[in-house]
Design an enzyme around this catalytic site. Structure first.
Site, PDB file in Angstrom:
ATOM      1  N   GLU A  59      81.907   2.619  45.445  1.00  0.00           N
ATOM      2  CA  GLU A  59      81.409   2.376  44.085  1.00  0.00           C
ATOM      3  C   GLU A  59      80.218   1.423  44.098  1.00  0.00           C
ATOM      4  O   GLU A  59      79.282   1.576  43.304  1.00  0.00           O
ATOM      5  CB  GLU A  59      82.537   1.835  43.202  1.00  0.00           C
TER       6      GLU A  59
ATOM      7  N   TYR B  14      80.692  15.377  47.990  1.00  0.00           N
ATOM      8  CA  TYR B  14      80.872  14.142  48.751  1.00  0.00           C
ATOM      9  C   TYR B  14      80.717  14.402  50.253  1.00  0.00           C
ATOM     10  O   TYR B  14      79.870  13.791  50.912  1.00  0.00           O
ATOM     11  CB  TYR B  14      82.265  13.552  48.497  1.00  0.00           C
TER      12      TYR B  14
END
Length: 631
Positions: A295, A395
């Site tokens: 993050e 991803y």
């Protein structure tokens, strides 16, 4: 489609198919949200104001909405007529505001209120919170749910600074920098860095904070605060320092985190200044702190440099996974140096490559389980939402693409200067895959690497389905122990009686996950006798007692895929009960599929019905589809 024909464009020509707005007609100079949180009505109401530049003498403003009540519209503070058009599934209802005069600069304001169908918000009754003091609210706007919270140009192509003003009876956080406010139950925030609508975030409830670094605070409900602080305080500043060295200075000033209730549907959401994160990270062993590295990496990839449409989502997530693994490797290298190890750089690379091996296995597994059209790097989202296409593909296939480019271009010594150039060039901007490729040529061609880039099969990488056209050569030293133990179980008859709990005592968490994951794959291809599963449960009893959600999920995946268990068996009942405690889609979606496909479909549906009210609207909708309840 030929990738090379789409290169050399100053700005992306990609039209976002997931917005009904006329976003290309305007530049948003400033956005302001004035909000009122009502826990009694379970809604958020208020006014959104946009300062716009009319770029094409456009005669109307069209904004995205979804299940919003629109009360009034204003142009330059004068009330005007508006039309909320019929809903166009799955993208919502366009809000059309006609402009009486075509001027270059204008201000649009809309008064609105959310409804019970708002997909961006979840209200939680106080009895369902951990502190049981007051109700709780949090948002999740990615990918296209901001339009259910407020009217907007709901596309990552549009970025602007935001001002937030919120009235709420409970402590409130938003995706901006707090500004002192003397009004009771009123909170102000400024976000001077331009962000897209999907990064607007709000949370309100019984919240407390504690420091986890010199520029980081963790917030959560008070009963959980000490555990959350311990989980993150060791690593947070180290992550920031390593990331800044890799890319450039962190410019959002503060990096804070909010640990949400269990219904939060993701591992983390990179809301600027305040990452929203799942409580499944609080594993009491710091093993899941890697999510915070991910993050944090979004502070550059995604938040500063953004995919211009969700069809190019891999630009956000592939880059972020790449940076996450570089950060984790960098921290491991730093810690090895502190311990006095001579080859500390190698120690970091071992960690990075081991994480990449886990990711590659996830990629291979994902390709087997999702519709083939969603295994491409560049999606086609003309008739479906980004939530429908969401998986690990952007991803892990995105990471594999970048790792491949790093490899063929000469390693990190060659790739790192490009990385810094890329993130500087597109800072505050949104781009597509073709601009990314063009930037590679722009940077590496003068360095004599045009032939290398010309040899890349761009079309297969971007549009090809399935696993990438590349077999990575990862450092397997940390993985080899896991593979050896897996192979020992594969030859169970020869090794019977030679297994013990000590086999796995020295494993760190990711080694447990690799062992369990590769064993599951092995047994899926050649199912062993029930005796083998019984021996696994007896010998490795610590897996049955685990509190780490990653291990719980992997262990049950291994066992239940044996198809040896009935709905009434204790292991099945325990797993079904556990599903009611985790709203994170990483665990909830495959968990319900596991029950449906390998135990009993009726049990899966009954379990979901039992816990449905606990889940976030996004998770609820996706599990319903997975279980065939919407057909």
């Amino acid at each position: 489609m030929n990738v090379n024909e789409l290169r050399s464009r100053a700005a992306s020509q990609e039209q976002d198919p997931c917005t009904l707005s006329n976003y290309r007609g305007f530049e948003v100079v400033q956005s302001s949200l004035d909000l009122n949180v009502s826990f009694e009505k379970k809604n958020v109401s208020g006014t959104v104001t946009y300062e716009l530049k009319n770029l094409k003498s456009t005669t109307e403003v069209v904004l995205d909405t979804s299940f919003l009540d629109i009360e009034q519209a204003f142009v330059d503070e004068k009330a005007v007529d508006f039309k909320l058009e019929a809903r166009k599934e799955p993208f919502g209802s366009p809000l059309v505001i006609k402009l009486a005069n075509v001027v270059e600069k204008l201000k649009i304001s809309i008064k609105f209120a959310t409804t019970e169908n708002c997909s961006a918000l979840q209200f939680i009754d106080k009895e369902a919170t951990d502190s049981k003091v007051c109700d709780y609210l949090f948002s999740q706007c990615q990918a296209i749910h901001a339009r259910s919270l407020f009217p907007c140009f709901d596309t990552p192509a549009v970025k602007s600074p935001y001002s937030f003003h919120v009235k709420s009876p409970s402590y409130t956080l938003m995706s901006g920098r707090p500004v002192e406010c003397s009004e009771e139950n009123t909170y102000r925030f400024e976000q001077p860095i331009p962000i897209p609508s999907y990064l607007v975030a709000i949370a309100s409830g019984n919240l407390a904070g504690a420091p986890i670094g010199p520029r980081s605070t963790v917030y959560t409900e008070p009963p959980n605060l000490k555990a959350c602080q311990w989980e993150f305080e060791k690593d947070m500043e180290n992550f920031l320092v390593v990331a800044e060295d890799l890319i450039y200075k962190y410019e959002w000033l503060k990096y804070d985190a909010l640990i949400l209730p269990s219904s939060f549907p993701y591992g983390g959401m990179e809301n600027p200044n305040i990452t929203f994160a799942t409580p499944t990270l609080i594993s009491k062993d710091r093993s899941q702190v890697k999510v915070m590295a991910h993050e944090l990496a979004h502070s550059w990839s995604g938040n500063l440099v953004t995919n211009c449409t969700w069809e190019h989502f891999w630009l956000n997530e592939g880059w972020t996974v790449y940076l996450e693994r570089r950060i984790l490797g960098g921290v491991a290298s730093y810690e090895a140096k502190q311990r006095g190890e001579k080859d500390y750089v190698d120690a970091g690379e071992k960690v990075r490559h081991f994480a990449a091996i886990l990711g590659w296995n996830d990629l291979v597994d994902t390709v087997k389980t999702i519709p083939s059209q969603y295994t491409r790097l560049v999606w086609d989202l003309k008739t479906v939402t980004p939530d429908d296409a969401f998986s690990k593909i952007p991803y892990e296939k995105g990471f594999s693409f970048l790792f491949y480019l790093e490899t063929v271009l000469g390693g990190t010594d060659e790739f790192d200067p490009f990385m810094k150039h890329y993130f500087k060039k597109y800072r505050y901007k949104s781009l597509d895959s073709y601009q990314f490729i063009d930037t590679l040529y722009e940077f590496f061609e003068p360095k004599g690497k045009k032939d290398v880039l010309d040899s890349v099969d761009w079309n297969t990488w971007l549009y090809g389905e399935g696993v990438p056209p590349f077999t990575p050569k990862y450092d397997t030293r940390l993985a080899d122990e896991c593979y050896h133990l897996r192979d020992k179980w594969a030859a169970y008859e020869q090794n019977k009686g030679q297994f013990s709990a000590s086999d796995i005592e020295h494993f760190e968490v990711n080694q447990h996950l690799l062992f369990l994951g590769t064993l599951t794959e092995l047994f899926s291809n050649k199912k062993p006798a029930p005796e083998v599963y019984e021996e696994l449960r007896k010998v490795y009893h610590q897996y049955s007692e685990a509190s780490n959600c990653e291990i719980i999920a992997s262990w049950n995946d291994l066992l239940l895929k044996s198809e040896n268990f009935k709905p009434s068996d204790k292991i099945v009942q325990n797993f079904a009960t556990w599903l009611g405690t985790v709203g994170r889609m990483k665990f909830a979606r495959p968990g319900y599929k596991l029950l449906k496909d390998y135990v009993d479909k009726d049990l899966a549906i009954a379990t979901f019905r039992k816990f449905e009210s606990r889940y976030h609207p996004i998770c609820k909708a996706m599990v319903r589809k997975d279980l065939g309840l919407d057909s």
